[in-house]
Design a protein around this motif. Structure first.
Motif: not given
Length: 539
Positions: A363-369, A481-489
């Motif tokens: 799912x992270x990959x599908x969100x651009x990570x 890190x969790x906040x940054x990843x979720x904000x990016x997604x």
């Protein structure tokens, strides 16, 4: 004036009325004399009335006396009972005071025997693993071959065979040239008994002499085991690979530890005082770096840690997770002032302030990570995220340790204190959330994070995640890190770009088709422009 009928009532009880003496006129005057004469005549002339009144008087007096005697007896009984109760209460109070004094004296002796001082924290460093997960995973926390320390001493027949090896290793260490005598080891063990006992979080019921003997046998076994391995000496226990691995695993269990200062003291006696640093370095190089490797390590990580070393598991933890800055674990730094950051933090919900986990890798990959294997990580938990490119870098996992060592590292980290940063627990929770299924393992394997990947890899992290406390009770080093990843997604452009890449550029054929479609679209636009331009030029 008194009535004549009242006079008989004044006669004393149990006495018949005697002769009435008339008063003389000189005493009371004429009226009194007449009245007295009348009473005398009445008394002498009316015998029946007199007897009736006398009988009534006797009856009334008898009834009153009986009732009075009964009332008096009842009151006396109440007084006697009250006095008896008061006497019993006084006796009970005296008895209770004596028992209370005895209890206070007994408890005072118990308090006086406690080590340390009031409001002074105990130096506990060796704990039993608690919780329901321990009951379902006893094989991860209990020794399978050798017992070290008091918690599992004499716990089963499977540990009895190694007790004879302890005595044989004690004989070997005493035979070393330049070593100390058995009396020197015994005196050292007795001198360390009280301090070593205080390191265990549970009361140890062994007497002082028996506890000191345990320190001597177990401590000398470990020291001689290290010395034989360092010298590559021939020994059936060390030469047997299965035995070596089992002993190695057992001496890294949290419940199977001796205080490290005991090992230091016996090592000095066995080697003539080579010193703590020499001992620690050799243990690190020869024993603690043979498993769970994550690639080339910084030589600084093999240096002895600063401060007190609690036990062998603590020493291993120091090597496995060398100290590093909090920012180095992917927390990132903020450019805002503290006041603005606090205001922004409090304006968000609790889940947004402290996200507990990440979506799976697919799912992270599908969100651009994008995932990458981190180059030259400082430790296994050196995970970082680039907010601009959306790259989540995780150190490559080249090999797996057995569950027992990892589980005990997690247990030790949770025993250090609630305010300590829980880096290993944070890493396990991160990997358990990212690696949720086989497709997530494949994503990380293609990125180079996993050298090999299968369903067992996902099960490995899922099981370790069950050994951790709930995420909301963890001092997580990846909170930012969790906040940054979720904000990016959460950014729409990143999701659309990920969908575009996934649908049209996931393989060469779809990429060529997409490129051809774009090329045809450009040609169509150019043709339209050239068709319309002559019309406008003529006008």
């Amino acid at each position: 004036m008194d009535s004549p009928l009242m006079k008989p009532l004044l006669v004393p009880n149990n006495h018949s009325p005697g002769p009435v003496v008339a008063a003389t006129p000189g005493e009371h005057g004429g009226a009194a004399a007449d009245e007295s004469s009348t009473l005398v005549d009445a008394a002498s002339g009316t015998d029946e009335s007199h007897r009736a009144l006398a009988d009534a008087d006797v009856k009334m007096n008898d009834d009153g006396d009986v009732q009075g005697d009964e009332l008096s007896a009842s009151v006396q009984r109440r007084l006697d009972e009250s006095s008896a109760v008061e006497g019993e209460d006084e006796e009970e109070e005296i008895g209770d005071d004596a028992e209370a004094d005895d209890m206070a004296a007994r408890m005072g002796r118990r308090l006086a025997a406690l080590p340390g001082n009031a409001h002074e924290s105990e130096p506990f460093t060796i704990f039993r693993v608690a919780g329901p997960m321990r009951d379902r995973n006893r094989h991860l926390y209990e020794p399978q071959m050798i017992s070290i320390g008091p918690f599992h001493r004499g716990a089963g027949r499977h540990l009895a065979a190694m007790e004879e090896h302890k005595w044989r290793y004690l004989r070997d260490i005493l035979a070393r040239p330049g070593g100390a005598t058995l009396a020197s080891y015994a005196r050292a063990a007795r001198s360390m008994e009280a301090s070593a006992r205080r390191r265990y979080a549970e009361p140890v019921l062994l007497p002082a002499a028996e506890f000191a003997e345990m320190l001597l046998l177990d401590g000398c076994f470990l020291v001689e085991f290290f010395l034989k391995g360092q010298e590559s000496a021939e020994d059936a226990l060390i030469d047997a690979s299965w035995a070596m691995q089992n002993v190695y695993n057992d001496m890294l269990l949290l419940e199977n530890q001796l205080p490290f200062f005991v090992l230091e003291r016996f090592y000095d006696l066995a080697t003539g005082g080579l010193g703590r640093d020499y001992f620690v370095t050799n243990v690190l190089v020869n024993y603690l770096t043979v498993d769970m490797c994550v690639g080339p390590r910084d030589p600084e990580s093999t240096r002895p840690p600063d401060g007190e070393i609690h036990h062998l598991l603590h020493l291993y933890y120091h090597w496995f997770l060398p100290p590093e800055d909090r920012d180095g674990s992917g927390t990132g730094s903020k450019d805002k002032e503290d006041g603005e950051a606090l205001e922004e933090l409090m304006s968000t919900s609790a889940d947004e302030r402290m996200p507990w986990q990440l979506p799976p890798a697919s799912e992270l990959k599908d969100s651009g990570v994008t995932f990458r294997a981190k180059k030259s990580p400082r430790s296994m938990v050196d995970v970082t995220f680039d907010r601009r490119s959306g790259a989540l870098e995780i150190p490559a996992v080249e090999s797996y340790t057995n569950h027992a060592i990892f589980a005990n590292l997690l247990a030790y980290e949770q025993s250090r204190g609630r305010w300590e940063l829980q880096r290993l627990v944070s890493y396990v929770l991160l990997m358990a959330s990212v690696v949720d299924a086989r497709r997530d393992v494949e994503v990380l394997q293609r990125a180079g994070v996993f050298v090999r990947g299968d369903e067992e890899t996902a099960a490995f992290y899922a099981h370790l995640g069950e050994l951790c406390p709930p995420p909301e009770f963890v001092n997580n080093c990846y909170a930012d890190l969790f906040r940054d990843v979720l904000e990016y997604c959460g950014r729409s452009w990143n999701r659309h770009r990920a969908v575009l890449v996934h649908d049209y550029f996931s393989n060469p054929w779809t990429s060529m088709s997409a490129a051809a479609a774009v090329f045809l679209l450009v040609l169509t636009v150019v043709q339209t422009v050239y068709t319309v331009l002559p019309y406008y030029s003529q006008n």
